[in-house]
Design a protein around this motif. Structure first.
Motif, mmCIF file in Angstrom:
data_model
loop_
_atom_site.group_PDB
_atom_site.id
_atom_site.type_symbol
_atom_site.label_atom_id
_atom_site.label_comp_id
_atom_site.label_asym_id
_atom_site.label_seq_id
_atom_site.Cartn_x
_atom_site.Cartn_y
_atom_site.Cartn_z
ATOM 1 N N ASP A 95 -5.124 -19.590 22.545
ATOM 2 C CA ASP A 95 -4.446 -19.064 21.507
ATOM 3 C C ASP A 95 -3.308 -19.909 21.310
ATOM 4 O OD1 ASP A 95 -6.345 -18.309 19.325
ATOM 5 O OD2 ASP A 95 -5.394 -16.739 18.995
ATOM 6 N N ASP A 96 -3.110 -20.551 21.172
ATOM 7 C CA ASP A 96 -1.077 -21.199 20.638
ATOM 8 C C ASP A 96 -1.298 -22.151 21.384
ATOM 9 O OD1 ASP A 96 -0.820 -18.435 19.886
ATOM 10 O OD2 ASP A 96 -0.509 -18.270 21.864
ATOM 11 N N HIS A 233 -3.871 -23.375 14.307
ATOM 12 C CA HIS A 233 -3.843 -21.367 14.372
ATOM 13 C C HIS A 233 -2.684 -21.863 13.647
ATOM 14 C CE1 HIS A 233 -3.508 -18.185 16.776
ATOM 15 N NE2 HIS A 233 -2.332 -18.660 17.470
ATOM 16 N N HIS A 237 2.959 -20.036 13.045
ATOM 17 C CA HIS A 237 2.391 -18.924 13.418
ATOM 18 C C HIS A 237 3.120 -17.857 12.833
ATOM 19 C CE1 HIS A 237 1.244 -16.334 16.873
ATOM 20 N NE2 HIS A 237 0.006 -16.936 17.163
ATOM 21 N N PRO A 273 -3.104 -16.022 13.600
ATOM 22 C CA PRO A 273 -2.630 -15.892 14.260
ATOM 23 C C PRO A 273 -2.385 -14.333 14.560
ATOM 24 C CG PRO A 273 -1.683 -17.452 13.106
ATOM 25 C CD PRO A 273 -2.821 -16.962 12.590
ATOM 26 N N PHE A 274 -2.376 -13.526 15.979
ATOM 27 C CA PHE A 274 -2.206 -12.116 15.988
ATOM 28 C C PHE A 274 -3.491 -11.363 15.982
ATOM 29 C CE2 PHE A 274 2.169 -12.970 14.211
ATOM 30 C CZ PHE A 274 3.172 -12.883 15.968
HETATM 31 ZN ZN LIG Z 1 -1.013 -17.217 18.800
#
Ligand SMILES: [Zn+2]
Length: 336
Positions: A95-96, A233, A237, A273-274
């Motif tokens: 992710d990210d 994503h 965020h 996200p998360f």
């Molecule tokens: Zn993330």
């Protein structure tokens, strides 16, 4: 329902869950989808997102030896086609969109002949700016010049401390933990305004090169590798469940459009996200589906099988484990 009935049900719940897992595994096989964020050796890592390159190398060696590492296309074939997953199958995801994904994770994936699905927060690409949680860490936890007194209030962001009330570092640490929670629930515009203001108050500090997202050129080079598949994503965020529907829509569809424009190809995958149950809701699921994503990853433990929900499938979060610990954890993930 009587108290005895409730107790009885509570006791039966683990058994019911185990039976459900056994049934799903029998019918749908099992795939452990692994969630990584960063491959880098860091001095401070309050969110525990970084896996050392040495450890990631060992993880991949073990995965290739003992498991069936799927390509994204193979994963799609089983999940979307509702076909039984092969025994001990694994999908690697990130992710990210940190630059270390390109400089450290990609070469190791290539070395081991494995592919991963990288979900990118598109707003940060080419921004030359740290992700908001990293900037908050830098401003509050790594700041050598904390002011003696702080009284900040903007939207729901509230930060206050004073030298008379005790150790400044300790008070800043508490503020960091609180504000991480507050800021994840703010729409991007409000969060950015608060961060702009905090930057001014807490003094100019250089962005950390170690914490930058990919540039546009890096993302393009990265995507050219056969070891890389790209997903979206959001743009900035947020915790989607905590922002309104219009904001969710902008974040979800916007990230798809951004990446498609940058890369000149369709982006078919998304992750929240998360990703915990508190960070997305049925509206997020509908928006992800309507945006045209084929499937969406969440972040709660569990294996994926051929009957898994397409827009909230579970993943196992991977930490900076050495080879022995990773081997032990993987066996744990594989057990129903
Ligand atoms: Zn993330």
């Amino acid at each position: 329902m009587s108290g005895i009935g409730r107790t009885c049900r509570r006791q039966l719940r683990p058994l019911a869950s185990a039976l459900r897992n056994t049934r799903d595994r029998a019918l749908g096989g099992a795939c452990a989808v692994l969630l990584y964020h960063r491959v880098i050796d860091l001095h401070t890592d309050p969110q525990l997102l970084a896996v050392k390159p040495l450890h990631f190398d060992a993880h991949l060696a073990l995965l290739k030896k003992r498991y069936r590492v799927l390509t994204v296309e193979e994963f799609d074939h089983h999940l979307l086609g509702r076909k039984r997953f092969p025994r001990r199958s694994v999908l690697i995801t990130f992710d990210d969109g940190y630059a270390d994904n390109h400089y450290a994770a990609r070469p190791l994936l290539e070395k081991h002949g494995a592919q991963a699905l990288f979900y990118i927060a598109s707003g940060y690409i080419g921004s030359g700016r740290e992700y908001w949680w990293d900037e908050l860490e830098r401003l509050l936890l790594l700041n050598e010049h904390l002011p003696e007194r702080m009284a900040f209030a903007m939207d729901r962001v509230r930060i206050a401390w004073s030298a008379e009330a005790g150790d400044l570092r300790r008070q800043a640490q508490l503020a960091y933990a609180d504000q991480l929670n507050v800021m994840r629930g703010l729409p991007a515009g409000k969060r950015e305004r608060a961060l702009d203001e905090l930057r001014t108050i807490l003094g100019p500090q250089a962005q950390r090169r170690s914490h930058l997202p990919m540039t546009v050129d890096e993302l393009k080079q990265f995507t050219a590798s056969p070891s890389v598949e790209i997903g979206a994503h959001t743009q900035w965020h947020p915790s989607l469940a905590q922002v309104d529907e219009a904001e969710q829509h902008m974040e979800v569809s916007g990230s798809k459009k951004d990446l498609e424009q940058l890369l000149g190809r369709e982006v078919k995958y998304f992750s929240y996200p998360f990703g915990t149950g508190a960070d997305f809701n049925t509206v997020s699921e509908r928006i992800a589906r309507e945006a045209g994503f084929l499937h969406t990853a969440a972040n709660y433990p569990g294996f994926v099988h051929a009957r898994s929900p397409l827009h909230r499938f579970p993943r196992f979060l991977v930490r900076d484990w050495d080879e022995a610990e990773f081997a032990r954890r993987m066996e744990g993930f594989m057990r129903p």
